[in-house]
Design a protein around this motif. Sequence first.
Motif, PDB file in Angstrom:
ATOM      1  N   GLY A   1       0.793  -1.223   0.000  1.00  0.00           N
ATOM      2  CA  GLY A   1       0.000   0.000   0.000  1.00  0.00           C
ATOM      3  C   GLY A   1       0.824   1.270   0.000  1.00  0.00           C
ATOM      4  N   ASP A   2       1.960   1.299   0.704  1.00  0.00           N
ATOM      5  CA  ASP A   2       2.778   2.518   0.758  1.00  0.00           C
ATOM      6  C   ASP A   2       3.821   2.579  -0.358  1.00  0.00           C
ATOM      7  OD1 ASP A   2       4.498   0.550   1.569  1.00  0.00           O
ATOM      8  OD2 ASP A   2       4.761   1.313   3.614  1.00  0.00           O
ATOM      9  N   LYS A   3       3.815   1.585  -1.248  1.00  0.00           N
ATOM     10  CA  LYS A   3       4.680   1.560  -2.431  1.00  0.00           C
ATOM     11  C   LYS A   3       6.168   1.705  -2.090  1.00  0.00           C
ATOM     12  CE  LYS A   3       0.888   1.326  -4.737  1.00  0.00           C
ATOM     13  NZ  LYS A   3       0.421  -0.020  -5.155  1.00  0.00           N
ATOM     14  N   ASP A   4       6.582   1.035  -1.010  1.00  0.00           N
ATOM     15  CA  ASP A   4       7.997   1.087  -0.644  1.00  0.00           C
ATOM     16  C   ASP A   4       8.769  -0.130  -1.143  1.00  0.00           C
ATOM     17  OD1 ASP A   4       6.968  -0.867   0.974  1.00  0.00           O
ATOM     18  OD2 ASP A   4       7.786  -0.081   2.866  1.00  0.00           O
ATOM     19  N   GLY A   5       8.105  -0.952  -1.944  1.00  0.00           N
ATOM     20  CA  GLY A   5       8.769  -2.127  -2.496  1.00  0.00           C
ATOM     21  C   GLY A   5       8.761  -3.328  -1.584  1.00  0.00           C
ATOM     22  N   GLN A   6       8.161  -3.195  -0.399  1.00  0.00           N
ATOM     23  CA  GLN A   6       8.082  -4.304   0.552  1.00  0.00           C
ATOM     24  C   GLN A   6       6.666  -4.404   1.104  1.00  0.00           C
ATOM     25  OE1 GLN A   6      11.076  -3.285   3.464  1.00  0.00           O
ATOM     26  NE2 GLN A   6      12.664  -4.429   2.375  1.00  0.00           N
ATOM     27  N   VAL A   7       6.250  -5.622   1.404  1.00  0.00           N
ATOM     28  CA  VAL A   7       4.936  -5.854   1.999  1.00  0.00           C
ATOM     29  C   VAL A   7       5.142  -6.126   3.484  1.00  0.00           C
ATOM     30  CG1 VAL A   7       2.855  -7.287   1.996  1.00  0.00           C
ATOM     31  CG2 VAL A   7       4.013  -6.770  -0.164  1.00  0.00           C
ATOM     32  N   SER A   8       4.696  -5.201   4.315  1.00  0.00           N
ATOM     33  CA  SER A   8       4.855  -5.363   5.763  1.00  0.00           C
ATOM     34  C   SER A   8       3.893  -6.426   6.283  1.00  0.00           C
ATOM     35  CB  SER A   8       4.580  -4.040   6.477  1.00  0.00           C
ATOM     36  OG  SER A   8       3.202  -3.690   6.350  1.00  0.00           O
ATOM     37  N   LEU A   9       4.095  -6.832   7.545  1.00  0.00           N
ATOM     38  CA  LEU A   9       3.222  -7.837   8.145  1.00  0.00           C
ATOM     39  C   LEU A   9       1.781  -7.342   8.205  1.00  0.00           C
ATOM     40  CD1 LEU A   9       2.888 -10.577   9.529  1.00  0.00           C
ATOM     41  CD2 LEU A   9       3.447  -9.466  11.713  1.00  0.00           C
ATOM     42  N   GLY A  10       1.597  -6.077   8.575  1.00  0.00           N
ATOM     43  CA  GLY A  10       0.247  -5.509   8.636  1.00  0.00           C
ATOM     44  C   GLY A  10      -0.416  -5.486   7.271  1.00  0.00           C
ATOM     45  N   GLU A  11       0.357  -5.095   6.243  1.00  0.00           N
ATOM     46  CA  GLU A  11      -0.184  -5.074   4.876  1.00  0.00           C
ATOM     47  C   GLU A  11      -0.519  -6.485   4.410  1.00  0.00           C
ATOM     48  OE1 GLU A  11       2.062  -1.157   2.968  1.00  0.00           O
ATOM     49  OE2 GLU A  11       3.066  -3.119   2.957  1.00  0.00           O
ATOM     50  N   ALA A  12       0.341  -7.441   4.762  1.00  0.00           N
ATOM     51  CA  ALA A  12       0.104  -8.835   4.355  1.00  0.00           C
ATOM     52  C   ALA A  12      -1.173  -9.374   4.997  1.00  0.00           C
ATOM     53  CB  ALA A  12       1.298  -9.704   4.743  1.00  0.00           C
ATOM     54  N   LYS A  13      -1.384  -9.065   6.288  1.00  0.00           N
ATOM     55  CA  LYS A  13      -2.594  -9.529   6.980  1.00  0.00           C
ATOM     56  C   LYS A  13      -3.840  -8.891   6.373  1.00  0.00           C
ATOM     57  CE  LYS A  13      -0.607 -10.716  11.491  1.00  0.00           C
ATOM     58  NZ  LYS A  13      -0.585 -10.407  12.936  1.00  0.00           N
ATOM     59  N   SER A  14      -3.750  -7.612   6.032  1.00  0.00           N
ATOM     60  CA  SER A  14      -4.876  -6.924   5.392  1.00  0.00           C
ATOM     61  C   SER A  14      -5.182  -7.555   4.035  1.00  0.00           C
ATOM     62  CB  SER A  14      -4.566  -5.429   5.218  1.00  0.00           C
ATOM     63  OG  SER A  14      -4.468  -4.785   6.463  1.00  0.00           O
ATOM     64  N   ALA A  15      -4.131  -7.775   3.254  1.00  0.00           N
ATOM     65  CA  ALA A  15      -4.315  -8.343   1.920  1.00  0.00           C
ATOM     66  C   ALA A  15      -4.920  -9.744   2.004  1.00  0.00           C
ATOM     67  CB  ALA A  15      -2.981  -8.383   1.182  1.00  0.00           C
ATOM     68  N   TRP A  16      -4.449 -10.554   2.975  1.00  0.00           N
ATOM     69  CA  TRP A  16      -4.971 -11.910   3.116  1.00  0.00           C
ATOM     70  C   TRP A  16      -6.461 -11.891   3.473  1.00  0.00           C
ATOM     71  CZ3 TRP A  16      -4.230 -16.534   1.536  1.00  0.00           C
ATOM     72  CH2 TRP A  16      -4.883 -17.613   2.160  1.00  0.00           C
ATOM     73  N   ALA A  17      -6.846 -10.978   4.365  1.00  0.00           N
ATOM     74  CA  ALA A  17      -8.265 -10.864   4.736  1.00  0.00           C
ATOM     75  C   ALA A  17      -9.100 -10.466   3.526  1.00  0.00           C
ATOM     76  CB  ALA A  17      -8.431  -9.842   5.864  1.00  0.00           C
ATOM     77  N   LEU A  18      -8.570  -9.561   2.717  1.00  0.00           N
ATOM     78  CA  LEU A  18      -9.320  -9.095   1.551  1.00  0.00           C
ATOM     79  C   LEU A  18      -9.417 -10.154   0.464  1.00  0.00           C
ATOM     80  CD1 LEU A  18      -7.943  -5.459   1.354  1.00  0.00           C
ATOM     81  CD2 LEU A  18     -10.321  -6.094   1.753  1.00  0.00           C
ATOM     82  N   LEU A  19      -8.400 -11.001   0.362  1.00  0.00           N
ATOM     83  CA  LEU A  19      -8.413 -12.036  -0.673  1.00  0.00           C
ATOM     84  C   LEU A  19      -9.461 -13.111  -0.410  1.00  0.00           C
ATOM     85  CD1 LEU A  19      -4.611 -12.458  -1.410  1.00  0.00           C
ATOM     86  CD2 LEU A  19      -6.352 -11.411  -2.869  1.00  0.00           C
ATOM     87  N   GLN A  20     -10.032 -13.119   0.788  1.00  0.00           N
ATOM     88  CA  GLN A  20     -11.129 -14.038   1.062  1.00  0.00           C
ATOM     89  C   GLN A  20     -12.430 -13.543   0.431  1.00  0.00           C
ATOM     90  OE1 GLN A  20      -9.796 -16.773   2.528  1.00  0.00           O
ATOM     91  NE2 GLN A  20      -8.004 -15.431   2.469  1.00  0.00           N
ATOM     92  N   LEU A  21     -12.407 -12.282  -0.028  1.00  0.00           N
ATOM     93  CA  LEU A  21     -13.579 -11.691  -0.666  1.00  0.00           C
ATOM     94  C   LEU A  21     -13.425 -11.805  -2.178  1.00  0.00           C
ATOM     95  CD1 LEU A  21     -13.822  -8.420   1.474  1.00  0.00           C
ATOM     96  CD2 LEU A  21     -14.996 -10.592   1.864  1.00  0.00           C
ATOM     97  N   ASN A  22     -14.319 -12.553  -2.788  1.00  0.00           N
ATOM     98  CA  ASN A  22     -14.261 -12.770  -4.223  1.00  0.00           C
ATOM     99  C   ASN A  22     -14.302 -11.451  -4.991  1.00  0.00           C
ATOM    100  OD1 ASN A  22     -14.408 -14.769  -6.475  1.00  0.00           O
ATOM    101  ND2 ASN A  22     -16.290 -13.661  -6.901  1.00  0.00           N
ATOM    102  N   GLU A  23     -15.109 -10.518  -4.510  1.00  0.00           N
ATOM    103  CA  GLU A  23     -15.274  -9.236  -5.186  1.00  0.00           C
ATOM    104  C   GLU A  23     -13.960  -8.461  -5.239  1.00  0.00           C
ATOM    105  OE1 GLU A  23     -17.971  -5.176  -4.738  1.00  0.00           O
ATOM    106  OE2 GLU A  23     -17.925  -6.652  -3.128  1.00  0.00           O
ATOM    107  N   PHE A  24     -13.209  -8.505  -4.154  1.00  0.00           N
ATOM    108  CA  PHE A  24     -11.953  -7.746  -4.100  1.00  0.00           C
ATOM    109  C   PHE A  24     -10.948  -8.287  -5.113  1.00  0.00           C
ATOM    110  CE2 PHE A  24      -7.621  -7.207  -2.489  1.00  0.00           C
ATOM    111  CZ  PHE A  24      -7.565  -5.827  -2.368  1.00  0.00           C
TER     112      PHE A  24
END
Length: 369
Positions: free
Chosen positions: A121-144
């Motif tokens: 999300g912050d475009k720093d070239g790395q996926v932080s733990l918080g970003e990874a957890k957010s992304a994983w939660a969102l990937l459970q949503l087919n629409e996202f």
Amino acid sequence: MARSLCPGAWLRKPYYLQARFSYVRMKYLFFSWLVIFVGSWIIYVQYSTYTELCRGKDCKKIICNKYKTGVIDGPACNSLCVTETLYFGKCLSTKPNNQAKLGDQGNLSELVNLVLTVADGDKDGQVSLGEAKSAWALLQLNEFLLMVILQDKEHTPKLMGFCGDLYVMESIEYTSLYGISLPWVIELFIPSGFRRSMDQLFTPSWPRKAKIAIGLLEFVEDVFHGPYGNFLMCDTSAKNLGYNDKYDLKMVDMRKIVPEANLKELIKDRHCETDLDCVYGTDCRTSCDQSTMKCTSEVIQPNLAKACQLLKDYLLRGAPSDIHEELEKQLYSCIALKVTASQMEMEHSLILNNLKTLLWKKISYTNDS
């Protein structure tokens, strides 16, 4: 002085009328009370369900607590929890379960890279733990995930950011294909047939309707055998489609657009007695095999046929007289499309292109389009 032969007779008729009036009044009061009781109960159940599932303040509190403790992260978290420039508006769903799993997709490595790009999300070239957890939660949503896959497509709302399992998309000015928005209390008492007729009165001019319809046809192309597989539209209703102030179609709700492979897994071998038992969502139907009493996996209607069914009344009402007959003919040919037909893909492409060409030719030189 004359006297009646039956002195009590004059009393009987008024007594009978009085008793009958009392009975009618009691009957009227009873049914009035029953209607009020049932109506109040329905309103209470609807309201309690709505408030239970649409508590924006509670959702914000939970999300922001997780953000402040570092559990989740995302580009929308600061606006939601710190500056508070992001706020909850209209609740688009009161359904608690809107999750769907995705099956194997084509170009898996490309899909993974796409998801990682969005997760950063912050475009720093790395996926932080918080970003990874957010992304994983969102990937459970087919629409996202579908929004991520189709981000470069014109008719998919732009993804603006996320925070935990909350995602933000661009604002869509008109959140229904046609009609007017009424309070849900009033909606309960309007017959569906009258509602449909009333909705058709509140539509844009015909050239603008044609432009919106072309957008839906283009979206059908986008999800038909794309690079990540074929997606099926399982709830093709006006409330799931919207448009912006330029009358470009935008998908408002994509939760019932599912991968074809997933739908086949969900519905195959489901016990059935008739074809009515083999339905996913409202529009994805297969047939019931009477020899095994199990649902087959092949969907009967393609997306294009369902889109044309939705557009039929929308486009034919107010259509210019010089194309009305041809437009009606093409729409009915489109509605008749079947997945099981031989050379279906060729017919699909031919009908879709003919419809788009007919509409574009008619509106190309109009100011309303």
